[in-house]
Design an enzyme around this catalytic site. Structure first.
Site, PDB file in Angstrom:
ATOM      1  N   GLU A  55       0.806  -1.211   0.000  1.00 33.97           N
ATOM      2  CA  GLU A  55       0.000   0.000   0.000  1.00 33.97           C
ATOM      3  C   GLU A  55       0.847   1.273   0.000  1.00 33.97           C
ATOM      4  OE1 GLU A  55      -2.643  -3.177   0.580  1.00 33.97           O
ATOM      5  OE2 GLU A  55      -0.789  -2.722   1.644  1.00 33.97           O
ATOM      6  N   HIS A 124     -10.226  -5.668   9.783  1.00 38.16           N
ATOM      7  CA  HIS A 124     -10.848  -5.394   8.482  1.00 38.16           C
ATOM      8  C   HIS A 124     -12.216  -4.739   8.637  1.00 38.16           C
ATOM      9  CE1 HIS A 124      -7.775  -7.310   6.120  1.00 38.16           C
ATOM     10  NE2 HIS A 124      -7.903  -8.435   6.800  1.00 38.16           N
TER      11      HIS A 124
END
Length: 324
Positions: A55, A124
């Site tokens: 990322e 998450h």
């Protein structure tokens, strides 16, 4: 919602060749939530790029591409992965236009799904809107309807500022009318009044805007209370004027978010309302938030950690009674 977001990207990619998409599995797999479905077939690998699982590299490449004149849309598989790229987001994307005295812009959109309700566990299921809200130099969008998703995403892609675009995973299947118009955009900083009322103002963020509407119906049908529901749509810039006008009318406020209570979006809004509309308040502001815990995996525990309609109803009745 997922189709409206895909259409927004496709329309902008047809309109402007400098727009491209990159992220993990956005091409061949068509996105973890199928938001980029069909884009690879239409635009090819040059403009729909699958990336490694990195990322910080993705956002870093997005910043560089934006500085060089392109308009990247970077998809993070879930919002928690943005934590790996905070240096690129805060120290680079948000700060470069200031550090370069406006000579360089960073027209970068970072899309990220988040929120609870899918039993994805604590890492998450984040609702991190408050973290991004604090950063000067970036815009923050939080659409709750398909029409808003399309209009805000198109506006984000055209904007010359970096935009954090938060999408709630539970809303990807949400249905609603969407203008079939390639020029359908929404201006950042304009809230939507989802329901008009005179007794209490309820401000709902992302999915909580829809939950707030459900609560408003219950308040009207079972308690004779007419709630006004406001969906900010963007948190930075924030349409505080619409919220303050509603508070001046109802004199009572409930703020609902899925994020944690400490330092949250609701805490920020409550402070602004108290500072600028104190004389309009007839009772303390009520906040409804997610539980102050990591999101549980077990379904019943997860649901107990999230705000629901009944919590909003209770908060609204409490503020109308002047209770703390």
């Amino acid at each position: 919602m997922r189709e409206s977001l895909r259409d927004a990207m496709a329309e902008e990619m047809r309109r402007d060749e400098s727009v491209f998409v990159m992220g993990e599995d956005v091409g061949v797999f068509q996105g973890a939530f199928k938001v980029t479905e069909g884009l690879l077939d239409e635009f090819g690998e040059r403009r729909v790029r699958d990336t490694p699982i990195s990322e910080n590299s993705m956002i870093g490449m997005g910043v560089g591409a934006a500085m060089a004149g392109l308009r990247p849309i970077v998809e993070l598989m879930t919002v928690n992965f943005a934590l790996l790229a905070f240096d690129q987001i805060i120290n680079h994307a948000a700060s470069i236009p200031y550090m370069f005295n406006g000579q360089v812009r960073v027209p970068l959109v970072i899309r990220m799904p988040g929120g609870g309700g899918h039993q994805l566990g604590p890492t998450h299921s984040h609702s991190l809107e408050a973290m991004f809200l604090q950063i000067p130099g970036i815009l923050v969008a939080c659409p709750s309807t398909p029409a808003d998703g399309k209009g805000l995403l198109k506006a984000a892609i055209r904007d010359d500022n970096p935009v954090i675009f938060v999408e709630h995973e539970t809303l990807y299947g949400a249905r609603g009318e969407v203008p079939d118009d390639g020029e359908h955009t929404l201006k950042f900083g304009e809230a939507a009044i989802r329901r008009e009322g005179s007794d209490v103002t309820i401000v709902g963020i992302l999915k909580m805007a829809q939950v707030a509407e459900d609560a408003a119906k219950t308040l009207a049908n079972e308690h004779g209370v007419e709630a006004e529901v406001i969906d900010p749509r963007t948190l930075r810039p924030l349409d505080l004027d619409t919220i303050l006008a509603s508070v001046a009318k109802t004199n009572h406020v409930v703020i609902v978010e899925e994020g944690w209570p400490h330092g949250g979006v609701g805490a920020n809004l409550a402070a602004l309302i108290q500072e600028q509309a104190f004389d309009s308040l007839d009772a303390p502001i009520q906040r409804v938030t997610g539980a102050d815990v990591p999101m549980p995996y077990a379904k019943r525990l997860e649901q107990s950690a999230m705000p629901h309609s009944e919590h909003i109803v209770s908060a609204a009745l409490a503020t109308l009674e002047g209770a703390i």
